[in-house]
Design a protein around this motif. Structure first.
Motif: not given
Length: 408
Positions: A65, A69, A121
């Motif tokens: 992530c 992100g 993220l």
């Protein structure tokens, strides 16, 4: 130009400190939660393979992530400004840590995964905070302010595991538990938001329309192997990051299995490695090796890291293991800035942001893939992933000595 740049640098450095904490805070906790049968987090009947799968998923999903992100945060920074995008990062960090703390108390694996996804993220604050620090630095003190960046990250990397060990140990305070370090990190993120709002004053800049492209990190990663000038170095760097992931991600499990360490002990062990890493990044090792070329310095440090890590695996007592671990951390820390400098030398000044994005993409993806896919190696022995790291980093060192490109 800010009138009080030192004051404005405080919340920006704290952002980097929080990032550094996140890298080492959870490995000791997750290794015990998922792999120690005496901890009633999972069902006693759950198999070792299922437990290792969950450990890899909880660890690796954060880095995957992060990989995606980081570009989203970059897009937000262009559209909303650095201050607002950093606040979004800290809000995500605070929420992610808070959800993970709640998940530990509720024995909820799914909530841990959700918390790690949110934290991952929004973990791409490092390049934004670094750029903000460069913006506020007086013209003749840019290098000094960039040293603040390294110091903040090094302290976070070193103190993250230490804080995890202290705050999870009920011998210090009766109400400490394995969720306490996560609550601390969550609160620190929220405090950082307040400091950032009050102390950091962003200069005006032309805002752009928000345009998020989730394919950008994949494109950046593939760019590393498309361009001849950096292709070979990118392959070597990928080997290094894969090796580093194998060593760091499984170190807590190694300590738990070989010496029956708990969360506190494995946290202190990883903090010692973080101390070595901070020493390496301080420039002390580079000073000792100053007569070597940049390439040879990196290769030698990688070889030393491989030798010291092999010694860690074979050490028959905790004290010797920790001493060797600190030396391994120092060698790895000393190599990190220099390998990034080698990348920087391969491209022109107008492509420095691009090349830094590539190194970040390689590092995040390497860690994520290793943590998601290599837990099965534990079935061959608790030291197997670390041995893989030793072999790969030694091969990376050999490959680097054979590499020929623009360098100093």
């Amino acid at each position: 130009m800010p009138t009080k740049p030192n004051l404005e640098a405080i919340p920006l450095c704290l952002v980097l400190f929080v990032d550094g904490i996140g890298l080492g805070l959870l490995f000791p906790i997750f290794s015990v939660l998922f792999l120690n049968h005496h901890i009633a987090f999972l069902n006693n009947g759950d198999s070792d393979s299922y437990r290792t799968f969950l450990f890899g998923l909880a660890s690796g999903i954060f880095m995957i992530c992060w990989f995606f992100g980081a570009s989203i945060i970059g897009d937000l920074s262009d559209a909303l400004g650095r201050k607002k995008s950093l606040i979004i990062c800290l809000m995500g960090s605070g929420l992610g840590y808070g959800l993970t703390a709640i998940a530990i108390d509720l024995h909820s694996v799914s909530l841990i995964i959700i918390g790690r996804i949110i934290a991952g993220l929004t973990a791409g604050s490092q390049p934004v905070a670094q750029a903000a620090i460069v913006d506020i630095a007086p013209k003749n003190k840019t290098a000094q302010y960039l040293n603040y960046v390294l110091l903040a990250m090094s302290l976070g990397f070193m103190l993250g595991p230490l804080l995890g060990g202290v705050l999870s140990n009920p011998h210090w305070l009766s109400w400490f538990s394995m969720s306490t370090p996560l609550w601390f990190a969550s609160c620190l993120s929220l405090i950082n938001i307040a400091l950032l709002w009050v102390l950091y004053h962003e200069a005006a800049f032309p805002h752009r329309a928000l345009k998020i492209d989730i394919r950008r990190p994949i494109t950046l990663f593939l760019d590393a192997f498309r361009f001849h000038a950096i292709r070979s170095l990118s392959i070597i760097y990928l080997m290094f990051q894969t090796a580093w992931a194998c060593i760091y991600s499984y170190l807590a499990i190694f300590g738990m299995k070989k010496f029956q360490m708990g969360v506190a002990q494995t946290s202190y062990m990883m903090a010692i490695m973080g101390l070595g890493f901070a020493i390496g990044m301080s420039g002390l090792v580079q000073t000792i090796m100053k007569k070597l070329s940049l390439k040879n310095m990196v290769a030698l440090n990688w070889l030393l890291a491989a030798l010291f890590t092999a010694g860690v695996i074979e050490a028959n007592n905790i004290i010797l293991m920790c001493i060797l671990l600190m030396f391994a951390g120092a060698a790895l820390g000393a190599s990190y800035g220099n390998i990034i400098a080698l990348f920087s030398l391969q491209v022109s000044e107008d492509r420095q942001g691009w090349i830094m994005g590539i190194t970040g993409a390689i590092g995040a993806l390497a860690f994520g893939v290793v943590e998601l896919t290599t837990t099965d190696l534990l079935s061959f022995g608790y030291a197997t992933p670390i041995w893989c790291g030793v072999v790969i980093i030694a091969l990376a060192a050999l490959s680097l000595t054979l590499w020929r490109a623009k360098q100093t």
